[in-house]
Design an enzyme around this catalytic site. Structure first.
Site, PDB file in Angstrom:
ATOM      1  N   SER A  24       0.839  -1.213   0.000  1.00  0.00           N
ATOM      2  CA  SER A  24       0.000   0.000   0.000  1.00  0.00           C
ATOM      3  C   SER A  24       0.867   1.254   0.000  1.00  0.00           C
ATOM      4  O   SER A  24       0.606   2.215  -0.736  1.00  0.00           O
ATOM      5  CB  SER A  24      -0.877   0.027   1.252  1.00  0.00           C
ATOM      6  OG  SER A  24      -1.771  -1.042   1.239  1.00  0.00           O
ATOM      7  N   GLN A 170      -9.129   1.913  -0.550  1.00  0.00           N
ATOM      8  CA  GLN A 170      -8.999   2.218  -1.981  1.00  0.00           C
ATOM      9  C   GLN A 170     -10.017   3.279  -2.396  1.00  0.00           C
ATOM     10  O   GLN A 170      -9.688   4.202  -3.135  1.00  0.00           O
ATOM     11  CB  GLN A 170      -9.166   0.935  -2.796  1.00  0.00           C
ATOM     12  CG  GLN A 170      -8.032  -0.047  -2.545  1.00  0.00           C
ATOM     13  CD  GLN A 170      -8.205  -1.364  -3.278  1.00  0.00           C
ATOM     14  OE1 GLN A 170      -9.232  -1.613  -3.895  1.00  0.00           O
ATOM     15  NE2 GLN A 170      -7.198  -2.208  -3.209  1.00  0.00           N
ATOM     16  N   ASP A 321      -6.827  -8.201   4.536  1.00  0.00           N
ATOM     17  CA  ASP A 321      -6.072  -9.100   3.654  1.00  0.00           C
ATOM     18  C   ASP A 321      -5.589 -10.361   4.361  1.00  0.00           C
ATOM     19  O   ASP A 321      -4.959 -11.219   3.722  1.00  0.00           O
ATOM     20  CB  ASP A 321      -4.852  -8.356   3.086  1.00  0.00           C
ATOM     21  CG  ASP A 321      -5.272  -7.258   2.115  1.00  0.00           C
ATOM     22  OD1 ASP A 321      -6.360  -7.376   1.514  1.00  0.00           O
ATOM     23  OD2 ASP A 321      -4.511  -6.278   1.968  1.00  0.00           O
ATOM     24  N   LYS A 348     -12.194  -9.543  -3.427  1.00  0.00           N
ATOM     25  CA  LYS A 348     -10.732  -9.404  -3.540  1.00  0.00           C
ATOM     26  C   LYS A 348     -10.249 -10.113  -4.810  1.00  0.00           C
ATOM     27  O   LYS A 348     -11.031 -10.378  -5.706  1.00  0.00           O
ATOM     28  CB  LYS A 348     -10.073  -9.959  -2.266  1.00  0.00           C
ATOM     29  CG  LYS A 348     -10.420  -9.139  -1.012  1.00  0.00           C
ATOM     30  CD  LYS A 348      -9.919  -7.712  -1.142  1.00  0.00           C
ATOM     31  CE  LYS A 348     -10.361  -6.825   0.004  1.00  0.00           C
ATOM     32  NZ  LYS A 348      -9.974  -5.429  -0.197  1.00  0.00           N
TER      33      LYS A 348
HETATM   34  C1  S3P Z   1      -5.468  -1.510   0.003  1.00  0.00           C
HETATM   35  C2  S3P Z   1      -6.678  -1.547   0.619  1.00  0.00           C
HETATM   36  C3  S3P Z   1      -7.380  -2.776   0.987  1.00  0.00           C
HETATM   37  C4  S3P Z   1      -6.574  -4.038   0.732  1.00  0.00           C
HETATM   38  C5  S3P Z   1      -5.690  -3.953  -0.453  1.00  0.00           C
HETATM   39  C6  S3P Z   1      -4.773  -2.750  -0.383  1.00  0.00           C
HETATM   40  C7  S3P Z   1      -4.838  -0.213  -0.247  1.00  0.00           C
HETATM   41  O1  S3P Z   1      -8.576  -2.793   0.288  1.00  0.00           O
HETATM   42  O2  S3P Z   1      -7.428  -5.166   0.610  1.00  0.00           O
HETATM   43  O3  S3P Z   1      -4.890  -5.126  -0.557  1.00  0.00           O
HETATM   44  O4  S3P Z   1      -3.616  -0.163  -0.482  1.00  0.00           O
HETATM   45  O5  S3P Z   1      -5.548   0.800  -0.203  1.00  0.00           O
HETATM   46  P1  S3P Z   1      -9.853  -1.958   0.788  1.00  0.00           P
HETATM   47  O6  S3P Z   1     -10.151  -1.032  -0.300  1.00  0.00           O
HETATM   48  O7  S3P Z   1     -10.861  -3.022   1.032  1.00  0.00           O
HETATM   49  O8  S3P Z   1      -9.506  -1.233   2.048  1.00  0.00           O
END
Ligand code: S3P
Length: 443
Positions: A24, A170, A321, A348
């Site tokens: 991230s 995200q 995750d 996912k």
């Molecule tokens: C991420 C947010 C997560 C996660 C992903 C990485 C990010 O998703 O599952 O692997 O870097 O913003 P979400 O949008 O469900 O929080």
């Protein structure tokens, strides 16, 4: 040809290891770095397929990104200065890359088509399209939930206040990135706090962002538009989601003790570790410190007698995750491990509830899944997993790595197919795990 890895029973895991940089934070260092006026140097960037896809997309948009002696350099042109049309950006397997870039483009004078691989092309995108439409961005087909999607941004987007139905970093980050070039405040309201790396990095570089809890317990994140972002260097800490694999492997493999160094221990990523400690895991944190606005520590873990627990819905965002690898720890727990409020896992890289249920049942572990919950019937620490099964990754790196960890405690090998997908987050997974005593081998 299908690429596969065999995982074989191992007697013990031990040693100090470093897992790759946080995925991230790596995406964000490139994307936010490209909005700074001047040069940002990035140390320990995760050089995985997902992050490289983001770097390549930014280069296509005209940004200068180079690697010099292990250090990545991004030369940004400042906020709102991207322009051009007819770009085709292939984001591969990366949901984060695709959704964050759509936010960046929504706030720029850019028209681009965003595409992805088979897995990413099945993942929902309306959750991003709906808020970005409010900023003034337009889409070739706003009813289309799947990539490829053509988006046209605006140089001066409308500042929005958007209430997201799900806690998703995200979604939140995409809206905040679009708001960087707005005149005025951009706010995102989410039902629970999702990971806050975007907010921390923007704040570290000089943006004004506040996070407050509302009377209804939702959270509101507000950012002032047109911030002056300083060209400060960024060091990416190691990824707690990647550290989770060797940590859980050490908890379930007798006689093991390992230490994972320099891991990001941001509270909003710590759900799995809290859960494992409640299950009885021997996990400790040492050498706590901060780098560029993120807390880090070394994590020591050793073989543990685990018990099943119920994981509350309130913890989902901080371990979103990690449910696949938690399910593997749950095999050796005494009693049931119950995971509630996890519907988001269905969206996912693959439907992870279905993939975990199918895989664990094929290993002889009674596992049931509902629309938004899952129960793994734990077998206790004395249980001996038979193995001798083949698991398909479904182009999901975390499903692949989770079942490879299960193979370390199985009497017969577990074969995981389509393992190249591991390169999206953890290149050198096999070598790193074998370095502490695992027995993984390419077929
Ligand atoms: C991420 C947010 C997560 C996660 C992903 C990485 C990010 O998703 O599952 O692997 O870097 O913003 P979400 O949008 O469900 O929080």
């Amino acid at each position: 040809m299908v690429n596969s890895i065999f995982s074989n029973k191992c007697s013990r895991l031990s040693g100090d290891i470093i897992v790759p940089g946080d995925k991230s934070i790596s995406h964000r260092s490139l994307i936010i770095g490209s909005m700074v006026t001047g040069k940002i140097k990035i140390k320990n960037l995760l050089e995985s397929e997902d992050v490289i896809a983001t770097a390549d997309a930014l280069k296509k948009l005209g940004l200068r990104i180079n690697k010099n002696n292990k250090i990545w350099e991004v030369i940004g042109d400042g906020i709102g200065n991207l322009n051009g049309s007819d770009f085709y950006l292939d984001m591969g397997n990366s949901g984060t890359g695709a959704r964050l870039l759509m936010g960046l483009i929504a706030g720029s004078d850019v028209e681009a088509t965003i595409a992805g691989d088979d897995s990413l092309s099945k993942r929902p995108m309306k959750r991003i399209i709906l808020p970005l439409l409010k900023t003034g961005a337009t889409f070739d087909n706003p009813n289309n939930d799947n990539l490829p999607i053509k988006i046209k941004g605006s140089k001066i987007p409308i500042p929005v206040e958007y209430e997201s139905p799900v806690a998703s970093a995200q979604i939140k980050s995409s809206i905040l990135l679009s708001g960087l070039s707005s005149i005025g405040n951009t706010s995102v309201i989410e039902p629970a706090l999702s990971r806050d790396h975007t907010e921390r990095m923007l704040k570290f570089l000089g943006a004004k962002i506040s996070t407050t809890q509302l009377p209804n317990t939702y959270w509101k994140i507000t950012m002032e538009g047109l911030p002056t972002l300083k060209p400060l260097d960024i060091e990416v800490p190691s990824d707690p989601s990647s550290a989770a694999f060797p940590v859980v492997a050490s908890l379930i493999t007798p006689n093991s003790q390992i230490k994972v160094l320099n891991v990001c221990v941001n509270d909003l990523r710590m759900g799995l570790y809290k859960t494992l400690i409640e299950m009885g895991a021997n996990i400790s944190f040492s050498n706590r410190r901060n780098i560029n606005g993120e807390p880090i520590a070394d994590i020591t873990s050793s073989y543990s007698i685990l018990k099943g627990i119920t994981i509350p819905k309130s913890r989902v965002a901080s371990m979103i995750d990690e449910y696949p690898i938690l399910s593997i720890a749950a095999i050796k727990a005494q009693g049931n491990t119950i995971m509630n409020g996890i519907e988001e896992l269905r969206y996912k890289e693959t439907d992870r509830i279905t993939a975990m249920c199918r895989g664990l049942n094929s290993l002889g572990i009674e596992t049931t899944g509902n629309r938004d919950s899952m129960v793994v019937k734990g077998q206790g620490f004395n249980y001996s997993l038979n193995g001798n099964v083949t698991i398909k990754s479904n182009l999901d790196h975390r499903i692949a790595m989770s079942f490879l960890c299960a193979g370390l405690i199985a009497e017969n090998p577990i074969k995981v197919e389509d393992t190249d997908t591991i390169n999206s987050s953890f290149p050198l997974f096999l070598e790193t795990m074998n370095g502490i005593g695992a027995k993984l081998s390419y077929v």
